[in-house]
Design an enzyme around this catalytic site. Structure first.
Site, PDB file in Angstrom:
ATOM      1  CD1 TRP A  85      -4.646  45.916  72.311  1.00 40.73           C
ATOM      2  CD2 TRP A  85      -4.745  48.263  72.653  1.00 40.73           C
ATOM      3  NE1 TRP A  85      -3.727  46.443  71.339  1.00 40.73           N
ATOM      4  CE2 TRP A  85      -3.768  47.828  71.648  1.00 40.73           C
ATOM      5  CE3 TRP A  85      -4.920  49.571  73.091  1.00 40.73           C
ATOM      6  CZ2 TRP A  85      -3.085  49.082  70.798  1.00 40.73           C
ATOM      7  CZ3 TRP A  85      -4.303  50.465  72.561  1.00 40.73           C
ATOM      8  CH2 TRP A  85      -3.382  50.506  71.412  1.00 40.73           C
ATOM      9  CG  ASP A 113     -10.987  46.033  71.401  1.00 39.10           C
ATOM     10  OD1 ASP A 113     -11.043  46.228  70.159  1.00 39.10           O
ATOM     11  OD2 ASP A 113     -10.022  46.650  72.240  1.00 39.10           O
ATOM     12  CE  LYS A 117      -4.695  47.391  65.550  1.00 35.24           C
ATOM     13  NZ  LYS A 117      -5.049  48.032  66.658  1.00 35.24           N
TER      14      LYS A 117
HETATM   15  C1  LIG Z   1      -5.167  48.686  67.736  1.00 33.53           C
HETATM   16  C2  LIG Z   1      -6.250  48.290  68.996  1.00 33.53           C
HETATM   17  C3  LIG Z   1      -6.690  49.303  69.715  1.00 33.53           C
HETATM   18  C4  LIG Z   1      -6.497  50.845  69.819  1.00 33.53           C
HETATM   19  O1  LIG Z   1      -7.219  51.151  68.499  1.00 33.53           O
HETATM   20  P1  LIG Z   1      -7.238  52.720  68.091  1.00 33.53           P
HETATM   21  O2  LIG Z   1      -8.302  52.743  66.710  1.00 33.53           O
HETATM   22  O3  LIG Z   1      -5.943  53.368  67.824  1.00 33.53           O
HETATM   23  O4  LIG Z   1      -7.833  53.470  69.036  1.00 33.53           O
HETATM   24  C5  LIG Z   1      -7.583  48.740  70.770  1.00 33.53           C
HETATM   25  N1  LIG Z   1      -7.765  47.571  70.919  1.00 33.53           N
HETATM   26  C6  LIG Z   1      -7.307  46.588  70.145  1.00 33.53           C
HETATM   27  C7  LIG Z   1      -7.494  45.178  70.376  1.00 33.53           C
HETATM   28  C8  LIG Z   1      -6.329  47.007  69.038  1.00 33.53           C
HETATM   29  O5  LIG Z   1      -5.849  46.045  68.315  1.00 33.53           O
END
Ligand SMILES: *Cc1c(COP(=O)(O)O)cnc(C)c1O
Length: 357
Positions: free
Chosen positions: A100, A170, A194
């Protein structure tokens, strides 16, 4: 197909509290003669939902004055682009701790100098940096980190010190799972699916001075200030996803808030890591100091054995345990909504599998 609810260890979209799923099922149709799916986002009911969701994020995160809470679309992936588009003037720094962060870095490179301030790629992303290992250039626009690495199963215990350089995180896979000091961050973002709610909404928490930074060329819809000024209604927001997120936030508050959920998350993670450390069959992927409380990843001696492990787990009512294709093995995602009983059941299964095959 069974209609019984499994323990769902999927990395995302992930399990939501059973109480919240029940509440959604019961309340969805009852929004003044129509369902939540069918009413205007400008009306009082949806405005009240937005208001309460913003207030609960502020309360649960312990945000000081001077931060805005936004509900956006496009996922965390859109934030990989929006962050540099709005905030990068010249150069910014990225700590690379997994797939990511690599994606975020690639987007930033479209807008200016995207520097690698740290990388653990050499050790197959088995760890995150200590604060002193991250080198931030003077005058950098920001430092970007991925607080929890969903795929590899690592998580920052300590965040880098950035002085006056804004720290951007993030937090897609560990938002509201533990206490953080929000004033250390300039911007935090998280796709909801999540730890926060269903897919379709992305939470952004931004320090207000950063709302003003975007260059003139940034389209209005991709500008943080637009969404802050419009109360996340500059276009039609994902009303259902925000409502379901609100129900999850209320649930979290009812559990005792973030300190209580953090204690439970620590306990759940300790149960699994303890089982891994005591075993000669399972091998953890993450270095001990970098272990994630949210995604516990481990491997078995061969693909065959791993397949038998996963098949047996599914039969026993535990789904979503297959690791990401880039890591193999097993990944148990144990977000806020995973009950202790789910983890206890997995630990018991791991012990029995090791003993009996
Ligand atoms: C799942 C995830 C993403 C991607 O998220 P989307 O909402 O599908 O764009 C980005 N960063 C992390 C740390 C993730 O776990």
């Amino acid at each position: 197909m069974s209609t019984e609810r499994c323990f769902n260890f999927s990395a995302g979209p992930a399990t939501l509290p059973a109480e919240v799923i029940d509440e959604i099922t019961r309340k969805l149709p009852h929004f003044g003669g129509a369902s939540i799916l069918e009413i205007s986002h400008r009306g009082e009911r949806v405005q009240a939902i937005l208001e309460e969701a913003r207030a609960l994020v502020t309360e649960l995160m312990g945000l000081p004055k001077g931060y805005s809470v936004l509900f956006l679309q496009g996922g965390a992936t859109q934030q990989f682009a929006m962050v540099p588009m709005n905030l990068l003037e010249g150069g910014a720094d990225y700590a690379i701790t997994g797939a990511w962060s690599q994606k975020a870095l690639a987007e930033a490179a479209l807008f200016g100098e995207a520097r690698v301030a740290f990388t653990s790629e050499g050790s197959h992303f088995s760890r995150v940096p200590l604060p002193e290992e991250v080198s931030v250039a003077e005058g950098s626009s920001y430092l970007h980190i991925t607080s929890n690495n969903t795929i590899f199963g690592t998580q920052y215990a300590l965040f880098p010190e950035t002085g006056t350089v804004p720290l951007v995180a993030d937090m897609s896979s560990d938002i509201l799972s533990r206490m953080i000091e929000p004033s250390r961050f300039g911007l935090v973002y998280a796709g909801a699916q999540k730890n926060l709610g269903p897919a379709g909404v992305t939470l952004v928490v931004i320090r207000d001075d950063l709302l003003e930074r975007a260059p003139r060329s940034v389209p209005n819809i991709l500008r943080y200030r637009t969404h802050a000024e419009a109360g996340s209604c500059s276009n039609t927001p994902p009303v259902f996803a925000i409502w379901a997120t609100l129900l999850t936030l209320r649930w979290l508050k009812g559990q005792g808030g973030v300190p209580a959920i953090e204690a439970r998350n620590r306990k759940k993670a300790a149960m699994l890591y303890d089982a891994i450390d005591r075993s000669s069959l399972y091998r953890g992927n993450a270095e001990a100091e970098s272990r994630s409380m949210m995604n516990v990843t481990f491997t078995l001696p061969s693909e065959d054995v791993a397949k038998r492990f996963l098949d047996g787990a599914a039969e026993a009512g535990m789904m979503g345990l297959k690791g990401h294709r880039s890591v193999d093995g097993v990944r148990a995602s144990i977000y806020n909504a995973m009950p202790v009983e789910g983890v206890a059941k997995l630990v018991e299964y791991m012990k029995a599998f090791e003993k009996n095959g």
